[in-house]
Design a protein around this motif. Structure first.
Motif, PDB file in Angstrom:
ATOM      1  N   UNK A 187       0.827  -1.208   0.000  1.00 39.10           N
ATOM      2  CA  UNK A 187       0.000   0.000   0.000  1.00 39.10           C
ATOM      3  C   UNK A 187       0.858   1.253   0.000  1.00 39.10           C
ATOM      4  N   UNK A 188       1.904   1.258   0.805  1.00 40.50           N
ATOM      5  CA  UNK A 188       2.795   2.420   0.864  1.00 40.50           C
ATOM      6  C   UNK A 188       3.450   2.656  -0.491  1.00 40.50           C
ATOM      7  N   UNK A 189       3.975   1.587  -1.078  1.00 40.57           N
ATOM      8  CA  UNK A 189       4.624   1.714  -2.381  1.00 40.57           C
ATOM      9  C   UNK A 189       3.616   2.149  -3.437  1.00 40.57           C
ATOM     10  N   UNK A 190       2.429   1.562  -3.387  1.00 43.20           N
ATOM     11  CA  UNK A 190       1.398   1.874  -4.377  1.00 43.20           C
ATOM     12  C   UNK A 190       1.018   3.344  -4.356  1.00 43.20           C
ATOM     13  N   UNK A 191       0.768   3.884  -3.177  1.00 42.37           N
ATOM     14  CA  UNK A 191       0.372   5.288  -3.078  1.00 42.37           C
ATOM     15  C   UNK A 191       1.475   6.212  -3.586  1.00 42.37           C
ATOM     16  N   UNK A 192       2.716   5.880  -3.263  1.00 40.66           N
ATOM     17  CA  UNK A 192       3.835   6.713  -3.710  1.00 40.66           C
ATOM     18  C   UNK A 192       3.985   6.678  -5.219  1.00 40.66           C
ATOM     19  N   UNK A 193       3.878   5.484  -5.791  1.00 33.53           N
ATOM     20  CA  UNK A 193       4.033   5.345  -7.237  1.00 33.53           C
ATOM     21  C   UNK A 193       2.891   6.031  -7.972  1.00 33.53           C
ATOM     22  N   UNK A 194       1.668   5.822  -7.502  1.00 31.32           N
ATOM     23  CA  UNK A 194       0.525   6.456  -8.163  1.00 31.32           C
ATOM     24  C   UNK A 194       0.613   7.975  -8.079  1.00 31.32           C
ATOM     25  N   UNK A 195       1.065   8.483  -6.939  1.00 34.71           N
ATOM     26  CA  UNK A 195       1.216   9.927  -6.810  1.00 34.71           C
ATOM     27  C   UNK A 195       2.222  10.489  -7.792  1.00 34.71           C
ATOM     28  N   UNK A 196       3.346   9.789  -7.958  1.00 36.08           N
ATOM     29  CA  UNK A 196       4.360  10.267  -8.903  1.00 36.08           C
ATOM     30  C   UNK A 196       3.859  10.193 -10.334  1.00 36.08           C
ATOM     31  N   UNK A 197       3.098   9.152 -10.652  1.00 34.95           N
ATOM     32  CA  UNK A 197       2.548   9.036 -12.003  1.00 34.95           C
ATOM     33  C   UNK A 197       1.586  10.172 -12.306  1.00 34.95           C
ATOM     34  N   UNK A 198       0.747  10.507 -11.332  1.00 38.23           N
ATOM     35  CA  UNK A 198      -0.230  11.567 -11.556  1.00 38.23           C
ATOM     36  C   UNK A 198       0.445  12.917 -11.738  1.00 38.23           C
ATOM     37  N   UNK A 199       1.523  13.149 -11.012  1.00 34.36           N
ATOM     38  CA  UNK A 199       2.243  14.410 -11.165  1.00 34.36           C
ATOM     39  C   UNK A 199       2.791  14.558 -12.578  1.00 34.36           C
ATOM     40  N   UNK A 200       3.292  13.452 -13.131  1.00 37.41           N
ATOM     41  CA  UNK A 200       3.894  13.507 -14.460  1.00 37.41           C
ATOM     42  C   UNK A 200       2.837  13.526 -15.556  1.00 37.41           C
ATOM     43  N   UNK A 201       1.804  12.688 -15.405  1.00 39.72           N
ATOM     44  CA  UNK A 201       0.803  12.571 -16.464  1.00 39.72           C
ATOM     45  C   UNK A 201      -0.208  13.702 -16.447  1.00 39.72           C
ATOM     46  N   UNK A 202      -0.232  14.475 -15.353  1.00 40.53           N
ATOM     47  CA  UNK A 202      -1.179  15.576 -15.272  1.00 40.53           C
ATOM     48  C   UNK A 202      -2.565  15.145 -14.912  1.00 40.53           C
ATOM     49  N   UNK A 203      -2.708  13.928 -14.336  1.00 40.80           N
ATOM     50  CA  UNK A 203      -4.021  13.428 -13.948  1.00 40.80           C
ATOM     51  C   UNK A 203      -4.247  13.685 -12.473  1.00 40.80           C
ATOM     52  N   UNK A 204      -5.483  13.986 -12.122  1.00 39.39           N
ATOM     53  CA  UNK A 204      -5.846  14.253 -10.738  1.00 39.39           C
ATOM     54  C   UNK A 204      -6.985  13.360 -10.325  1.00 39.39           C
ATOM     55  N   UNK A 205      -7.203  13.256  -9.027  1.00 41.89           N
ATOM     56  CA  UNK A 205      -8.272  12.408  -8.521  1.00 41.89           C
ATOM     57  C   UNK A 205      -9.623  13.002  -8.853  1.00 41.89           C
ATOM     58  N   UNK A 206     -10.519  12.177  -9.362  1.00 42.77           N
ATOM     59  CA  UNK A 206     -11.872  12.592  -9.699  1.00 42.77           C
ATOM     60  C   UNK A 206     -12.789  12.284  -8.534  1.00 42.77           C
ATOM     61  N   UNK A 207     -13.263  13.302  -7.879  1.00 41.01           N
ATOM     62  CA  UNK A 207     -14.102  13.092  -6.706  1.00 41.01           C
ATOM     63  C   UNK A 207     -15.479  12.596  -7.060  1.00 41.01           C
ATOM     64  N   UNK A 208     -15.812  12.578  -8.354  1.00 42.64           N
ATOM     65  CA  UNK A 208     -17.145  12.150  -8.726  1.00 42.64           C
ATOM     66  C   UNK A 208     -17.361  10.675  -8.618  1.00 42.64           C
ATOM     67  N   UNK A 209     -16.303   9.859  -8.623  1.00 43.50           N
ATOM     68  CA  UNK A 209     -16.459   8.414  -8.597  1.00 43.50           C
ATOM     69  C   UNK A 209     -16.162   7.852  -7.241  1.00 43.50           C
TER      70      UNK A 209
END
Length: 501
Positions: free
Chosen positions: A391-413
């Motif tokens: 879980x720790x690794x997953x959150x860190x990796x996903x956060x770095x991916x979003x920073x680079x790809x320009x994607x943000x969390x969608x609160x609608x789902x």
């Protein structure tokens, strides 16, 4: 034809076969992969705890014959497979999304290295109870970055090159390389002698990265295939069996029919006892006195036929588990639960071994390690989900991916789907809650994609009036007769006038 008409035509005209595959549940994990990883973990536990030879006769034990070398090879193969699945599966990501995958892989490698160095600092410096593979995994991932965009054919070719060239380097270069440092390098070792540590991690260590890239790249090639296809699964198992048999047969012929054994025995200082022992357990370092050493299949020697044999066994195990999971997946659940959180379980296993309380009763302690691992994985997965370290690794990796790809969390789902920027060329629904990847993986491996299709495309079936955003920021609505075709879409729909090809 306008760009909107072209997009509607592409959506409606998508092949029906993809729709069927989507409706069959592409969001499900391939439990056979997790089960194979669970078996690899058991193999490493057995090698660490149980005896490798019989004290009375000196003959190798069943544990050594079954797991030595092959368990680590299976782990590496599955790590490569996970790399491919998390970077697009059958359709590799491109552009910013691939850059995000690469950055995420760097983050993952760093985190795995931190865990490895912390565990190494707690291990006895002399004659440790286990040689950790984690620090090598960090190097595997870094070396895999340049290959992440390749297709299966190129990856198989690159794997073959590493499998042929690396053994020659391992045999010929040690005399000019720095001295070996430690079975489990610590941060102190890295800072004090980085060149020697690099040499060890790449060529002279227990799991040297250059020859192990054969398994990583072969696994990546498999991840670019349709692993849900039964013929593909059977082909993986069949190819693995054939490769393992041919490698062993070739080694036997070269050593005992062509004269390799006699040539090795004739090298200075070699006795028959020493040679026979080296062919079973491996020499400390492969001598560069004869090219015939390249013909051996001894575990952990990382010679060409040894790599081929272990790769074949890894392919066979993976193919069989994929086939079994089609009909009896529920029986693999305990093994798959272990395989879904091996970073946590393997790390805990090493920490307990560091206490050195298992030597007097190895069989009992092996059962304790195995039983606790199965029980913890089973209950944690059902009550919490991902393993703690995963879980720790997953959150860190996903956060770095979003920073680079320009994607943000969608609160609608409800699951926090990703909202794509207008410049993204993928088709997007307002609420894409499909879980394309999961992070319950082998030590440090990337997220295992649950489907081989392009994760940029939602598998949600749009209803009447669902808006579809094009890459120019315009929006179209699908009518009833157009909506079914949307789930057929495999790749991103591009505006013909955008010049993106």
């Amino acid at each position: 034809m306008s760009s909107d008409e072209a997009i509607r035509g592409a959506v409606v005209g998508a092949p029906a076969a993809t729709k069927k595959r989507t409706e069959e549940g592409p969001g499900k994990r391939l439990i056979g992969i997790d089960a194979a990883r669970g078996l690899a973990l058991i193999g490493l536990m057995a090698i660490h705890i149980l005896a490798s030879y019989q004290e009375e006769t000196g003959e190798p034990t069943l544990t050594w014959q079954l797991f030595s070398g092959d368990s680590a090879a299976l782990f590496a193969l599955l790590a490569g497979l996970g790399l491919a699945l998390s970077s697009g599966g059958r359709i590799p990501h491109r552009g910013r999304q691939m850059t995000a995958n690469r950055v995420g892989l760097v983050v993952r490698a760093v985190l795995i290295a931190v865990v490895a160095l912390l565990i190494a600092s707690l291990m006895p410096p002399v004659d440790p109870p286990a040689y950790s593979i984690l620090i090598y995994y960090a190097v595997f991932f870094l070396l895999a970055i340049p290959f992440l965009h390749l297709g299966p054919k190129a990856l198989f070719i690159c794997a073959a090159v590493f499998g042929i060239v690396s053994p020659i380097l391992i045999q010929q270069l040690p005399p000019v390389l720095p001295d070996w440092v430690s079975y489990n390098p610590t941060l102190e070792h890295v800072l004090a002698d980085p060149v020697s540590i690099a040499s060890q991690l790449l060529l002279t260590g227990t799991y040297p990265a250059l020859p192990y890239m054969t398994y990583i790249l072969a696994g990546m090639a498999l991840g670019r295939l349709n692993l849900r296809s039964i013929p593909v699964q059977a082909a993986i198992a069949g190819a693995g069996a054939a490769l393992a048999i041919l490698a062993s047969l070739a080694s036997y012929v070269l050593l005992y029919a062509v004269g390799g054994y006699e040539a090795l025995l004739a090298t200075p200082g070699m006795t028959m006892h020493d040679l026979d022992e080296a062919l079973v357990y491996g020499p400390e370092l492969v001598p560069n006195t004869s090219g015939w050493w390249l013909a051996i299949t001894t575990p952990h020697t990382n010679m060409p036929l040894a790599i081929a044999s272990s790769l074949g066994m890894a392919l066979l195990a993976l193919g069989l588990f994929l086939l079994i999971a089609n009909k009896a997946g529920q029986w693999l659940s305990p093994l798959a639960a272990m395989g879904a959180m091996t970073l946590t379980l393997y790390s805990a296993h090493l920490l307990v071994l560091a206490l050195e309380i298992h030597y007097d009763e190895p069989a009992l302690w092996f059962l304790v390690h195995l039983g606790v691992a199965v029980a913890f994985a089973w209950f944690w997965q059902r009550s919490v989900g991902q393993g703690p370290l995963e879980k720790v690794v997953s959150l860190s990796v996903k956060g770095s991916r979003r920073l680079v790809s320009g994607k943000t969390t969608n609160s609608g789902g409800p699951t926090g789907g990703l909202a794509t920027h207008h410049s993204d060329t993928s088709v997007q629904t307002p609420r894409d809650t499909t879980n394309y990847t999961t992070d319950e993986e082998l030590p440090g491996s990337p997220d295992q994609a649950s489907t081989g299709q392009d994760p940029r495309v939602s598998t949600d079936r749009p209803t009447r009036g669902t808006p579809i955003r094009t890459d120019r920021g315009t929006t179209i609505n699908l009518a009833d007769d157009e909506a079914p075709g949307y789930t057929d879409q495999i790749g991103p729909v591009r505006d013909p006038g955008s010049g993106t090809g």
